[in-house]
Write a protein that holds these residues in place. Structure first.
Motif, PDB file in Angstrom:
ATOM      1  N   THR A  29      67.291  11.982  45.830  1.00  0.00           N
ATOM      2  CA  THR A  29      68.389  11.434  45.037  1.00  0.00           C
ATOM      3  C   THR A  29      68.658   9.977  45.374  1.00  0.00           C
ATOM      4  O   THR A  29      68.752   9.123  44.484  1.00  0.00           O
ATOM      5  N   ASP A  30      68.790   9.670  46.663  1.00  0.00           N
ATOM      6  CA  ASP A  30      69.207   8.320  47.016  1.00  0.00           C
ATOM      7  C   ASP A  30      68.129   7.293  46.698  1.00  0.00           C
ATOM      8  O   ASP A  30      68.425   6.195  46.237  1.00  0.00           O
ATOM      9  N   TRP A  31      66.864   7.657  46.879  1.00  0.00           N
ATOM     10  CA  TRP A  31      65.799   6.690  46.566  1.00  0.00           C
ATOM     11  C   TRP A  31      65.710   6.447  45.069  1.00  0.00           C
ATOM     12  O   TRP A  31      65.540   5.305  44.619  1.00  0.00           O
ATOM     13  N   LEU A  32      65.786   7.541  44.274  1.00  0.00           N
ATOM     14  CA  LEU A  32      65.715   7.344  42.820  1.00  0.00           C
ATOM     15  C   LEU A  32      66.873   6.472  42.350  1.00  0.00           C
ATOM     16  O   LEU A  32      66.705   5.601  41.498  1.00  0.00           O
ATOM     17  N   ASN A  33      68.045   6.683  42.947  1.00  0.00           N
ATOM     18  CA  ASN A  33      69.190   5.880  42.538  1.00  0.00           C
ATOM     19  C   ASN A  33      69.030   4.431  42.960  1.00  0.00           C
ATOM     20  O   ASN A  33      69.428   3.525  42.239  1.00  0.00           O
ATOM     21  N   TYR A  34      68.448   4.231  44.117  1.00  0.00           N
ATOM     22  CA  TYR A  34      68.235   2.863  44.558  1.00  0.00           C
ATOM     23  C   TYR A  34      67.257   2.155  43.615  1.00  0.00           C
ATOM     24  O   TYR A  34      67.508   1.038  43.158  1.00  0.00           O
ATOM     25  N   GLY A  35      66.158   2.844  43.311  1.00  0.00           N
ATOM     26  CA  GLY A  35      65.189   2.259  42.386  1.00  0.00           C
ATOM     27  C   GLY A  35      65.829   1.960  41.042  1.00  0.00           C
ATOM     28  O   GLY A  35      65.592   0.906  40.432  1.00  0.00           O
ATOM     29  N   TYR A  36      66.676   2.876  40.601  1.00  0.00           N
ATOM     30  CA  TYR A  36      67.342   2.740  39.308  1.00  0.00           C
ATOM     31  C   TYR A  36      68.242   1.502  39.294  1.00  0.00           C
ATOM     32  O   TYR A  36      68.202   0.687  38.365  1.00  0.00           O
ATOM     33  N   VAL A  37      69.039   1.330  40.357  1.00  0.00           N
ATOM     34  CA  VAL A  37      69.979   0.204  40.340  1.00  0.00           C
ATOM     35  C   VAL A  37      69.233  -1.122  40.461  1.00  0.00           C
ATOM     36  O   VAL A  37      69.586  -2.105  39.802  1.00  0.00           O
ATOM     37  N   VAL A  38      68.162  -1.149  41.242  1.00  0.00           N
ATOM     38  CA  VAL A  38      67.406  -2.406  41.343  1.00  0.00           C
ATOM     39  C   VAL A  38      66.783  -2.742  40.002  1.00  0.00           C
ATOM     40  O   VAL A  38      66.843  -3.870  39.524  1.00  0.00           O
ATOM     41  N   GLN A  39      66.221  -1.694  39.372  1.00  0.00           N
ATOM     42  CA  GLN A  39      65.466  -1.941  38.144  1.00  0.00           C
ATOM     43  C   GLN A  39      66.381  -2.340  36.984  1.00  0.00           C
ATOM     44  O   GLN A  39      65.950  -3.043  36.080  1.00  0.00           O
ATOM     45  N   THR A  40      67.632  -1.894  36.997  1.00  0.00           N
ATOM     46  CA  THR A  40      68.501  -2.203  35.856  1.00  0.00           C
ATOM     47  C   THR A  40      69.414  -3.393  36.138  1.00  0.00           C
ATOM     48  O   THR A  40      70.259  -3.711  35.319  1.00  0.00           O
ATOM     49  N   SER A  41      69.267  -4.027  37.291  1.00  0.00           N
ATOM     50  CA  SER A  41      70.102  -5.197  37.562  1.00  0.00           C
ATOM     51  C   SER A  41      69.353  -6.449  37.129  1.00  0.00           C
ATOM     52  O   SER A  41      68.149  -6.565  37.350  1.00  0.00           O
ATOM     53  N   ARG A  42      70.082  -7.375  36.540  1.00  0.00           N
ATOM     54  CA  ARG A  42      69.405  -8.558  36.044  1.00  0.00           C
ATOM     55  C   ARG A  42      69.035  -9.509  37.194  1.00  0.00           C
ATOM     56  O   ARG A  42      67.950 -10.035  37.242  1.00  0.00           O
ATOM     57  N   ASP A  43      69.970  -9.689  38.112  1.00  0.00           N
ATOM     58  CA  ASP A  43      69.688 -10.582  39.237  1.00  0.00           C
ATOM     59  C   ASP A  43      69.320  -9.733  40.433  1.00  0.00           C
ATOM     60  O   ASP A  43      70.166  -9.119  41.053  1.00  0.00           O
ATOM     61  N   LYS A  44      68.023  -9.651  40.770  1.00  0.00           N
ATOM     62  CA  LYS A  44      67.668  -8.722  41.834  1.00  0.00           C
ATOM     63  C   LYS A  44      67.175  -9.414  43.087  1.00  0.00           C
ATOM     64  O   LYS A  44      66.717  -8.755  44.002  1.00  0.00           O
ATOM     65  N   GLU A  45      67.270 -10.736  43.173  1.00  0.00           N
ATOM     66  CA  GLU A  45      66.633 -11.357  44.353  1.00  0.00           C
ATOM     67  C   GLU A  45      67.335 -11.012  45.656  1.00  0.00           C
ATOM     68  O   GLU A  45      66.748 -11.123  46.717  1.00  0.00           O
ATOM     69  N   ASN A  46      68.595 -10.529  45.587  1.00  0.00           N
ATOM     70  CA  ASN A  46      69.293 -10.238  46.835  1.00  0.00           C
ATOM     71  C   ASN A  46      69.112  -8.807  47.330  1.00  0.00           C
ATOM     72  O   ASN A  46      69.545  -8.481  48.421  1.00  0.00           O
ATOM     73  N   PHE A  47      68.498  -7.956  46.503  1.00  0.00           N
ATOM     74  CA  PHE A  47      68.289  -6.576  46.967  1.00  0.00           C
ATOM     75  C   PHE A  47      67.363  -6.574  48.174  1.00  0.00           C
ATOM     76  O   PHE A  47      66.376  -7.305  48.217  1.00  0.00           O
ATOM     77  N   GLY A  48      67.716  -5.777  49.157  1.00  0.00           N
ATOM     78  CA  GLY A  48      66.945  -5.751  50.397  1.00  0.00           C
ATOM     79  C   GLY A  48      67.427  -6.796  51.371  1.00  0.00           C
ATOM     80  O   GLY A  48      66.982  -6.851  52.509  1.00  0.00           O
ATOM     81  N   LYS A  49      68.336  -7.661  50.913  1.00  0.00           N
ATOM     82  CA  LYS A  49      68.862  -8.676  51.825  1.00  0.00           C
ATOM     83  C   LYS A  49      70.357  -8.522  51.991  1.00  0.00           C
ATOM     84  O   LYS A  49      71.014  -9.386  52.566  1.00  0.00           O
ATOM     85  N   GLY A  50      70.905  -7.448  51.435  1.00  0.00           N
ATOM     86  CA  GLY A  50      72.332  -7.233  51.608  1.00  0.00           C
ATOM     87  C   GLY A  50      73.114  -7.332  50.314  1.00  0.00           C
ATOM     88  O   GLY A  50      74.170  -7.948  50.269  1.00  0.00           O
ATOM     89  N   ASP A  51      72.612  -6.740  49.257  1.00  0.00           N
ATOM     90  CA  ASP A  51      73.348  -6.689  47.998  1.00  0.00           C
ATOM     91  C   ASP A  51      74.208  -5.429  48.008  1.00  0.00           C
ATOM     92  O   ASP A  51      73.697  -4.332  48.201  1.00  0.00           O
ATOM     93  N   VAL A  52      75.504  -5.616  47.786  1.00  0.00           N
ATOM     94  CA  VAL A  52      76.400  -4.477  47.937  1.00  0.00           C
ATOM     95  C   VAL A  52      76.116  -3.382  46.905  1.00  0.00           C
ATOM     96  O   VAL A  52      76.378  -2.206  47.143  1.00  0.00           O
ATOM     97  N   ARG A  53      75.529  -3.749  45.781  1.00  0.00           N
ATOM     98  CA  ARG A  53      75.210  -2.729  44.779  1.00  0.00           C
ATOM     99  C   ARG A  53      74.182  -1.742  45.312  1.00  0.00           C
ATOM    100  O   ARG A  53      74.155  -0.574  44.938  1.00  0.00           O
ATOM    101  N   GLY A  54      73.303  -2.226  46.196  1.00  0.00           N
ATOM    102  CA  GLY A  54      72.307  -1.343  46.807  1.00  0.00           C
ATOM    103  C   GLY A  54      72.929  -0.347  47.775  1.00  0.00           C
ATOM    104  O   GLY A  54      72.272   0.605  48.200  1.00  0.00           O
ATOM    105  N   VAL A  55      74.184  -0.578  48.148  1.00  0.00           N
ATOM    106  CA  VAL A  55      74.897   0.397  48.971  1.00  0.00           C
ATOM    107  C   VAL A  55      75.682   1.357  48.087  1.00  0.00           C
ATOM    108  O   VAL A  55      75.684   2.565  48.293  1.00  0.00           O
ATOM    109  N   ILE A  56      76.337   0.775  47.079  1.00  0.00           N
ATOM    110  CA  ILE A  56      77.227   1.576  46.239  1.00  0.00           C
ATOM    111  C   ILE A  56      76.463   2.664  45.479  1.00  0.00           C
ATOM    112  O   ILE A  56      76.878   3.828  45.456  1.00  0.00           O
ATOM    113  N   ALA A  57      75.329   2.286  44.891  1.00  0.00           N
ATOM    114  CA  ALA A  57      74.628   3.237  44.021  1.00  0.00           C
ATOM    115  C   ALA A  57      74.172   4.493  44.774  1.00  0.00           C
ATOM    116  O   ALA A  57      74.523   5.606  44.385  1.00  0.00           O
TER     117      ALA A  57
END
Lengths: 358, 160, 502
Positions: C275-303
């Motif tokens: 569940t958590d990996w699919l959701n992480y992939g989903y939020v990264v893939q549907t976000s327009r600005d993704k350069e901060n994922f993996g570097k501390g984007d709060v959306r990557g925690v929330i999802a």
């Protein structure tokens, strides 16, 4: 510091600090700890049975020992069984809880399983029956089963549902075995989904999950596995007395009971597995006082109203077996002809690739 | 990218390649139902590992950009010194597990925590004692709560 | 139905039962915080006490554990990059970098608020969907479940950053390490070297702790100092309100991922394990600005956090309706239900409605209690990231070792832990992503099993099932959009200074 750690280590390790009077069952377990090895993970049927017994047994054994159940899991129960065979003293301070199929594995001598039924004595056992159902659109009534071409049957671990396989085998039905199911729950869902044509379930899940399908008209009850008496006559399952057993269905089609090796093997498997769905064993070379004290404990426990009330659901309507009642188990173990066992081993090896030691 | 990092990166892929080849070889004796899956994956793995080695060869003079895979790691550090320290720490861990096997968990914990804090990190005496005692308390409590039964060590210490 | 709901609330409001629920929540938080332990352990500890207990109290106790664990396991994930239990693996991806930047309190409070909302949505969904859920669960046969594992593997593409080949190599290695032990569709033990320990294969807990915990502990110790790189003592514990605001401003994200989490929880076997990996992939893939994922984007925690709490509600559906547990903790819950004589099945919904709603209420109340407690705790616990790591490491290390050992209680557990630790450290140092390895490992047995079953039952006709096609299309979109985005990202000028990253 030293004192505390010693005390804690004793507790944590469950070390017993030397028996009381070695030959008196009244004092043998005084102030001792009995460890119950359960070779399967928490929450399963065998675990529930083992923990249920462990919860009440201590207060009934003379000397009121503490009984601690412990799951030693791994390799389909082999880890726990082998620990009981090799790494534990046979002094009665450690017991072993097995499922019916674990007993059959020990009986047949599964490869890598080092515990043998010859080294064990049963203390208490709980029976559990099984019922087979079939998709309703395949047949109109159970007697039509003989005319079916080939049906799909889900297979978990072949030894784990050997009585269901042997029933189909003794009936002479052709089936396509679909492997890879985790447990009977998975095969039941695949059956509901229509992926599997036939399913065999323990009585409680049969009543709660398959019966609704039967009432809905999508499934049909085929037969109960049931038991057989010493002469091979069918005995109905006490929890579902209205459902005819497999040999009865066979008899109503063919006019006689089944015969042949599959039928012989079926009798051994059905009686051993279903009578001992949960069994607590002790090494049979444990001191006589220990074994006697354990049997006394069980005899007193089954009179305990609280014990019976708490176990109504765990036992699923079957009567617990102890003392002389365990003779049925011993009878199967002693009287099964070696050639029937050989046939069963060959069957499991050739059809499913299960390996045995001899 | 430092030469050491480049060496690690290539070395790991080579190890994985060897692993894939081993799996492919070891799988051939199995019956069909157990063979097909690992065989397919191992072949795919071999191709990908070769592709990755080729990519590393082609891009060996180009810098690599940090990305999602680094988990916020920083770039400003002395790689060689880091490897040496990490190697020492790994040796400490291996020593600890060996100690657990020989004398059992509880004594091993005391010796390991205290020795590592004093020798490897030169922590002052009293903080080391306190941390050791704290860890011991945690381990004892958890073993008891979780009903963990530690196996007999090779050389059990009497009284423990 | 409404009456049953209100009646169930009053059943639960009995002080004894409420205190049991609270006890469950406390135990859930305890086992959740400790890496390697999860709901399974928490419930296993309680199992012996259930015999003879009041049914509703016992159920409240267990559901309390279930509700609290996916919240509490966020602590080790965020603070130390150690997966607390199987539900919070993906939280590491952005939660841990946030801690490194000194934003531990913010990451935690955002996670817990998302968890709270997710858990409530999960409880509501459980009660709303249960009457109609049977056909949905039944629609997923072996072919559909196989395609879901393929979809899960496609997330690997998202997690591999700029060098997809490395991620794929890691995923293949994970798939093969997952194949160690008894083969799922044949009585064959693979790559076990005759060792009984390997008959069951490696345990997920040990692989996850080895890959993530040990390398992190070693690296942090080797580097010295504290977890948060900016050891600015004055800033410790601040940012708590920022996290709350983050979650509030991403409320639709929370709702979306909560619903996705419920749906994945539905699907026994596949959905709930990743569940958590699919959701992480989903939020990264549907976000327009993704350069901060993996570097501390709060959306990557929330999802993933919203999803892993709501998942528990979803996962109860197959457990209650079919008696098929979605994960190992649910298997134990099922066992406990049997102690109380509750046979799961369709008649449970028809006959024991009050019980069902006791579960729902326990889930909702337990979740609120658990997340509220975590929110309160998050500020002081976040301070840990400013303590010199030398003082924290011995505790973490020993707890990780205990967590690994309780898996099969075998000395070989420690050797396996250490081996995966070494592998993880080398992967980390050579820029080979570890999450694909873990996902491959998780999905290995499932992929093999469902593919074989699909083929044995349907031949090749399974490829034409409409749901198989739909999931395949989603998977293709996921991969293609990932590749296209990477292509466009490469067109951008590279930022200077980041280039010499190890």
């Amino acid at each position: 510091m030293r004192l505390t750690s010693t005390a804690l280590a004793t507790l944590a390790l469950g070390i017993s600090t030397g028996p009381g009077l070695a030959d008196d069952p009244e004092t043998y377990f005084e102030d001792e700890t009995i460890r119950v090895i359960i070779p399967f993970s928490s929450g399963g049927g065998t675990d529930t049975f083992g923990r249920y017994i462990s919860e009440y047994l201590g207060e009934h054994i003379p000397g009121n020992p503490t009984v601690v159940a412990e799951n030693v899991t791994g390799a389909g129960g082999l880890m726990g069984a082998n620990e009981y065979a090799n790494a534990v003293d046979s002094d009665g301070y450690t017991l072993f809880t097995a499922s019916g199929h674990m007993n059959l594995r020990m009986f047949l001598g599964l490869a890598d399983l080092e515990l043998s039924l010859d080294a064990l004595e049963p203390i208490v056992a709980g029976p559990m029956g099984h019922v087979t159902a079939i998709q309703a659109d395949l047949i109109d009534e159970p007697e039509d089963i003989a005319e079916l071409d080939s049906i799909t049957k889900g297979v978990t671990d072949p030894v784990g549902l050997v009585e269901a396989l042997l029933a189909v085998e003794a009936f002479g039905i052709d089936y396509n075995a679909i492997p890879g199911y985790d447990g009977r729950g998975d095969t039941r869902v695949a059956f509901e989904r229509g992926e599997l044509d036939i399913t065999t379930q323990g009585t409680p899940p049969y009543l709660s999950n398959v019966m609704p399908l039967v009432e809905e008209g999508t499934a049909q009850t085929l037969w109960a596995i049931g038991f057989t008496d010493a002469d091979g006559n069918p005995v109905r399952d006490p929890a579902v007395p209205d459902i005819p057993t497999m040999p009865e269905v066979y008899e109503s089609i063919h006019g006689e009971l089944p015969s042949g090796e599959a039928w012989e093997a079926y009798q051994v498997a059905a009686n051993l597995v279903q009578n001992t769905r949960g069994t607590m064993w002790v090494h049979n070379d444990a001191p006589e006082a220990a074994r006697e004290a354990l049997h006394m404990g069980v005899a007193s426990m089954v009179e305990d109203e609280d014990f019976l009330a708490a176990g109504e659901e765990v036992l699923a309507g079957y009567e617990i077996m102890h003392g002389d009642g365990l003779e049925e188990v011993n009878r199967v173990m002693e009287e099964s002809p070696e050639e029937v066992l050989d046939w069963m081993r060959d069957f499991l090896t050739e059809e499913f690739g299960v390996e045995f030691d001899n | 990218m430092s030469p050491l990092s480049r060496f690690t990166q290539t070395g790991l892929v080579v190890v994985m390649l060897a692993f894939f080849v081993y799996v492919l070889w070891a799988s051939q004796g199995f019956r069909d139902a157990a063979r097909i899956f690992p065989t397919t994956i191992a072949v795919a793995g071999i191709l990908m590992a070769l592709g990755e080695l080729a990519r590393q060869l082609l891009t060996r003079f180009r810098p690599e950009e940090a990305d999602i895979t680094d988990l916020g790691d920083d770039a400003s550090m002395d790689i060689r010194a880091h490897f040496v320290t990490s190697g020492k720490l790994l040796a400490w861990l291996i020593g600890f597990v060996a100690l657990v096997f020989t004398v059992g968990l509880i004594p091993a914990t005391v010796v390991f925590v205290f020795a590592m804090m004093r020798l490897q990190f030169a922590t002052p005496l009293w903080p080391s004692v306190l941390v050791t005692a704290g860890v011991l308390a945690v381990v004892l409590t958890l073993s008891r709560v979780l009903l963990l039964r530690w196996p007999q060590p090779l050389i059990p210490i009497p009284g423990l | 139905m409404i009456e049953a709901m209100i009646e169930a609330l009053f059943i639960l409001l009995d002080p004894y039962r409420l205190s049991m629920l609270f006890l469950g929540v406390i135990i859930g938080i305890g086992v959740g915080i400790l890496p390697g332990l999860g709901g399974l352990m928490g419930m296993a500890l309680l199992l012996p006490f259930l015999f003879g207990m009041d049914t509703y109290a016992g159920i409240a106790l267990l559901v309390g554990v279930l509700a609290a664990v996916p919240s509490a396991d966020t602590f080790p994930s965020v603070l130390m990059g150690i997966p607390g239990s199987s539900g919070s693996q993906a939280t590491i991806m952005d939660g841990y970098p946030m801690t490194r930047k000194g934003q531990a309190a913010r990451a935690l409070s955002a996670a817990f608020l998302a968890s709270m909302i997710g858990g409530l949505i999960g409880a509501v969904a459980l009660s709303a969907v249960l009457p109609f859920a049977r056909p949905i669960v039944l629609a997923f046969g072996a072919p559909e479940l196989f395609m879901l594992t393929v979809l899960g593997l496609c997330v690997v593409g998202v997690l591999s950053g700029n060098r997809p080949l490395k991620g794929l190599v890691a995923a293949m290695a994970g798939l093969l390490v997952g194949a160690v032990g008894g083969a799922p569709v044949a009585p064959e033990y693979r790559y076990t070297f005759g060792s009984l320990y390997l008959f069951d294969g490696f345990s997920l807990v040990i692989v996850a702790l080895g890959l993530f915990a040990l390398p992190e502990i070693i690296d942090l110790l080797a580097r010295g100092g504290s977890i948060a790189r900016r050891a600015d003592k004055g800033a410790a514990g601040t940012g708590w309100w920022d996290g709350i605001r983050d979650t509030m401003s991403h409320k639709w994200l929370v709702v979306r991922h909560s619903l996705f989490g419920v749906f994945l929880g539905f699907l026994p076997g596949v959905g709930s394990t990743i569940t958590d990996w699919l959701n992480y992939g989903y939020v990264v893939q549907t976000s327009r600005d993704k350069e901060n994922f993996g570097k501390g984007d709060v959306r990557g925690v929330i999802a993933p956090e919203a999803a892993n709490n709501s998942r528990e509600g979803g996962a109860l559906i197959p457990t209650l309706l079919f008696g098929v547990p979605g994960n190992s903790a649910m298997a134990l819950f099922l066992g406990a239900m049997l102690i109380f004589g509750l046979q799961p099945g369709p008649q449970l919904v028809a006959r024991d409605l009050d019980l069902l709603f006791v579960i729902v209420w326990s889930l909702a109340i337990g979740n609120v209690l658990g997340t509220a407690l975590c929110l309160v705790l998050s500020r002081p616990i976040a301070m840990l990231s400013y303590v010199p790591f030398v003082y924290v490491a011995p505790f973490v290390l020993l707890i990780v070792i205990l967590g690994a050992y309780q898996e099969s209680r075998h000395m070989a557990d420690l050797v396996a832990l250490l081996s995966f630790g070494v592998l993880g450290w080398f992967m980390k140092r050579s820029g080979m992503p570890r999450p694909p390895f873990l996902i491959g490992f998780i999905l290995s047995g499932l992929a093999e099993r469902y593919l074989w079953q699909a083929y044995s039952i349907y031949g090749w006709a399974w490829l034409m099932h409409w749901m198989v096609i739909v999931i395949a299309v989603i998977a293709v979109v996921l991969v293609v959009s990932g590749v296209m985005l990477k292509g466009s990202a490469q067109g951008k000028p590279q930022r200077p200074g980041k280039e010499d990253a190890p």
